[in-house]
Write an enzyme that holds these catalytic residues in place. Structure first.
Site, PDB file in Angstrom:
ATOM      1  N   LEU A   1       0.814  -1.213   0.000  1.00 36.02           N
ATOM      2  CA  LEU A   1       0.000   0.000   0.000  1.00 36.02           C
ATOM      3  C   LEU A   1       0.848   1.262   0.000  1.00 36.02           C
ATOM      4  O   LEU A   1       0.545   2.231   0.690  1.00 36.02           O
ATOM      5  CB  LEU A   1      -0.971  -0.017   1.183  1.00 36.02           C
ATOM      6  CG  LEU A   1      -2.095  -1.047   1.060  1.00 36.02           C
ATOM      7  CD1 LEU A   1      -3.060  -0.938   2.217  1.00 36.02           C
ATOM      8  CD2 LEU A   1      -2.849  -0.879  -0.256  1.00 36.02           C
TER       9      LEU A   1
ATOM     10  N   HIS B   1       3.831   5.211   2.446  1.00 39.46           N
ATOM     11  CA  HIS B   1       2.751   4.273   2.771  1.00 39.46           C
ATOM     12  C   HIS B   1       1.441   5.033   2.949  1.00 39.46           C
ATOM     13  O   HIS B   1       1.418   6.179   3.409  1.00 39.46           O
ATOM     14  CB  HIS B   1       3.092   3.510   4.061  1.00 39.46           C
ATOM     15  CG  HIS B   1       2.261   2.283   4.245  1.00 39.46           C
ATOM     16  ND1 HIS B   1       1.044   2.311   4.882  1.00 39.46           N
ATOM     17  CD2 HIS B   1       2.466   0.994   3.854  1.00 39.46           C
ATOM     18  CE1 HIS B   1       0.540   1.078   4.898  1.00 39.46           C
ATOM     19  NE2 HIS B   1       1.375   0.269   4.272  1.00 39.46           N
ATOM     20  N   HIS B   2       0.356   4.363   2.571  1.00 40.70           N
ATOM     21  CA  HIS B   2      -0.955   5.010   2.639  1.00 40.70           C
ATOM     22  C   HIS B   2      -1.363   5.327   4.078  1.00 40.70           C
ATOM     23  O   HIS B   2      -2.244   6.164   4.307  1.00 40.70           O
ATOM     24  CB  HIS B   2      -2.013   4.119   1.977  1.00 40.70           C
ATOM     25  CG  HIS B   2      -3.090   4.899   1.289  1.00 40.70           C
ATOM     26  ND1 HIS B   2      -3.506   6.151   1.705  1.00 40.70           N
ATOM     27  CD2 HIS B   2      -3.845   4.617   0.192  1.00 40.70           C
ATOM     28  CE1 HIS B   2      -4.461   6.582   0.916  1.00 40.70           C
ATOM     29  NE2 HIS B   2      -4.679   5.678  -0.014  1.00 40.70           N
ATOM     30  N   SER B   3      -0.745   4.705   5.063  1.00 40.08           N
ATOM     31  CA  SER B   3      -1.023   5.061   6.451  1.00 40.08           C
ATOM     32  C   SER B   3      -0.396   6.399   6.821  1.00 40.08           C
ATOM     33  O   SER B   3      -0.739   6.993   7.840  1.00 40.08           O
ATOM     34  CB  SER B   3      -0.490   3.975   7.398  1.00 40.08           C
ATOM     35  OG  SER B   3       0.922   3.867   7.292  1.00 40.08           O
TER      36      SER B   3
ATOM     37  N   ASN C   1      -4.292  10.670   6.798  1.00 41.23           N
ATOM     38  CA  ASN C   1      -5.406  10.485   5.874  1.00 41.23           C
ATOM     39  C   ASN C   1      -6.624  11.242   6.381  1.00 41.23           C
ATOM     40  O   ASN C   1      -7.033  11.062   7.539  1.00 41.23           O
ATOM     41  CB  ASN C   1      -5.752   8.996   5.751  1.00 41.23           C
ATOM     42  CG  ASN C   1      -4.744   8.240   4.914  1.00 41.23           C
ATOM     43  OD1 ASN C   1      -4.878   8.135   3.700  1.00 41.23           O
ATOM     44  ND2 ASN C   1      -3.701   7.722   5.565  1.00 41.23           N
TER      45      ASN C   1
END
Length: 452
Positions: A23, A136-138, A295
């Site tokens: 991700l 990373h998407h986090s 996010n």
């Protein structure tokens, strides 16, 4: 230390649920001239990283996920962990670069260190080079990811905020007193959130319960990826919108709809109005939080009118549907649901995410995220950024994912596909180009009413 919010932590859980998924999301910059010397690039990056604490923080999880993961200073932070240099084989053109990017989307970021990296591609055809910034998407969503890239670029005197440190993230670490107070308030907070949220979430829940008709766009995915690119003029997209009474996002989705229709027809499948349900992320980020690395998104789910043959009719239908979704408040309700999750004990939330991420979802067929990019011309150590191209991962049986990013007057579609199930990924790019040309011709052919 700062706790991860539920959505940030959810991307960690989603990656853990499938060993074939990475991700990391990326911005691929194409730059003019020759790359800087390694020492010069490292010195620049060290200066930028020193101004952003989040880039020096790693993630630490609690045993059994009894509390939320936290971001903490990496005691062994070493910038060398986050810089890689690469060279492409001849002819080092866009086709070779796309294959390289597809390989980058497969590689997971190192959880023992802050989850981001810069890859310098030393030479491209036509006297260019590339810089790939992956996180990373986090750590980032689309908006904060673009902001991160901008902060790695040269600042201009006319834009002093780019040199300033981003706003401090004031979220506190674990505080048991606050947890107790939050727990005591739950009986009051839950009903307050519930009534409005449930009213707006009904369409979202119905979307996940009502499964679209089966198609080859949804199904198990492997570990390898394909990646391709489509390009459009933002001026022409806006001209279409003005001529056909639609937004830029409507035009983009109409082009994506046409592309998926063409792909399915080419595979011998007959698309209907219930074949493709697309997830469209919606930014919930306030203007003053643009630079915070986390996010802040919700989403809209909509069926695409693949059954309509006329491109203008498809655009009008999409415009009407997206207007209904916006007025329904579904995106705000999903944000409220995430806010509520943040008030609950983390362990049951994490275990629920883990169970959900392992279920074979069939309610969503594709994802398309439209990210507003920089309007000014960027440069890195004096080298002009000629293009800025997005690249996103795929997961949860979504065999394709499309990111759309503006930069100056160019709108670029970065299209990711599962290697085994999407050998015809180029047809999506071709379909987008054809759809935009058709819509532009239709907009120019429509009689213009004089003003006044």
């Amino acid at each position: 230390m700062t706790e991860l919010q539920p959505l940030d932590a959810g991307f960690i859980e989603l990656e853990d649920a499938d060993r074939r998924v990475s991700l990391g999301i990326a911005a691929v910059a194409i730059l003019a001239g020759r790359p800087p010397a390694r020492a010069e690039f490292a010195a620049m990056l060290a200066e930028r990283v020193a101004a952003n604490q989040r880039l020096r923080q790693r993630i630490r999880r609690a045993p059994l996920d009894l509390t939320a993961p936290v971001r903490e200073e990496d005691p062994n932070f070493d910038l060398a962990h986050h810089i890689r240099w690469a060279a492409l084989p001849e002819p080092a053109d866009e086709t070779v670069l796309r294959e390289f990017v597809a390989g980058e989307l497969v590689e997971r970021l190192d959880r023992d260190h802050p989850m981001w990296e810069c890859v310098v591609v030393e030479r491209l055809a036509d006297a260019r080079w590339a810089l790939i910034v992956k996180a990373h998407h986090s750590l980032v969503d689309g908006v904060s990811g673009v902001s991160l890239f901008e902060r790695l670029c040269d600042a201009q005197e006319s834009d002093p905020r780019l040199r300033a440190a981003p706003p401090a993230d004031t979220a506190a670490g674990p505080d048991w007193f606050d947890r107790v107070v939050a727990g005591l308030r739950l009986p009051l907070d839950v009903p307050r959130y519930a009534v409005g949220m449930m009213r707006s979430l009904i369409p979202v829940v119905a979307a996940f319960v009502s499964v679209p008709e089966a198609s080859s766009l949804n199904g198990p995915i492997g570990r390898q990826r394909r990646y391709t690119i489509a390009r459009a003029s933002l001026t022409e997209i806006r001209e279409i919108g003005r001529g056909l009474d639609a937004t830029v996002n409507d035009v983009v989705l109409a082009a994506v709809t046409s592309a998926y229709r063409g792909v399915l027809l080419g595979r011998g499948e007959q698309p209907t109005g219930k074949t493709v349900r697309i997830l469209v992320p919606v930014s919930m980020r306030a203007a003053d939080a643009k630079s915070l690395l986390d996010n802040r998104v919700s989403a809209v789910l909509s069926l695409l009118p693949l059954h309509l043959d006329d491109p203008v009719e498809r655009l009008i239908t999409i415009h009407q549907r997206m207007a209904r979704h916006k007025s329904s408040g579904a995106a705000q309700a999903e944000k409220s649901l995430l806010d509520l999750a943040g008030r609950l004990p983390f362990a049951p939330v994490a275990w629920g995410m883990r169970l959900w991420s392992r279920l074979p979802q069939r309610g969503v067929t594709a994802v398309a995220t439209n990210i507003p990019g920089p309007r000014r011309t960027l440069s890195v150590l004096g080298r002009e950024v000629l293009e800025l191209i997005p690249a996103i991962p795929i997961a949860m049986r979504l065999r394709t994912g499309i990111a759309i990013l503006s930069y100056g007057d160019q709108l670029t579609f970065g299209i990711t596909g599962d290697y085994d199930s999407t050998p015809d990924l180029e047809k999506i790019a071709d379909g987008i180009h054809t759809a935009i040309a058709d819509l532009l011709a239709a907009a120019r052919a429509r009689p213009q009413h004089p003003v006044g």
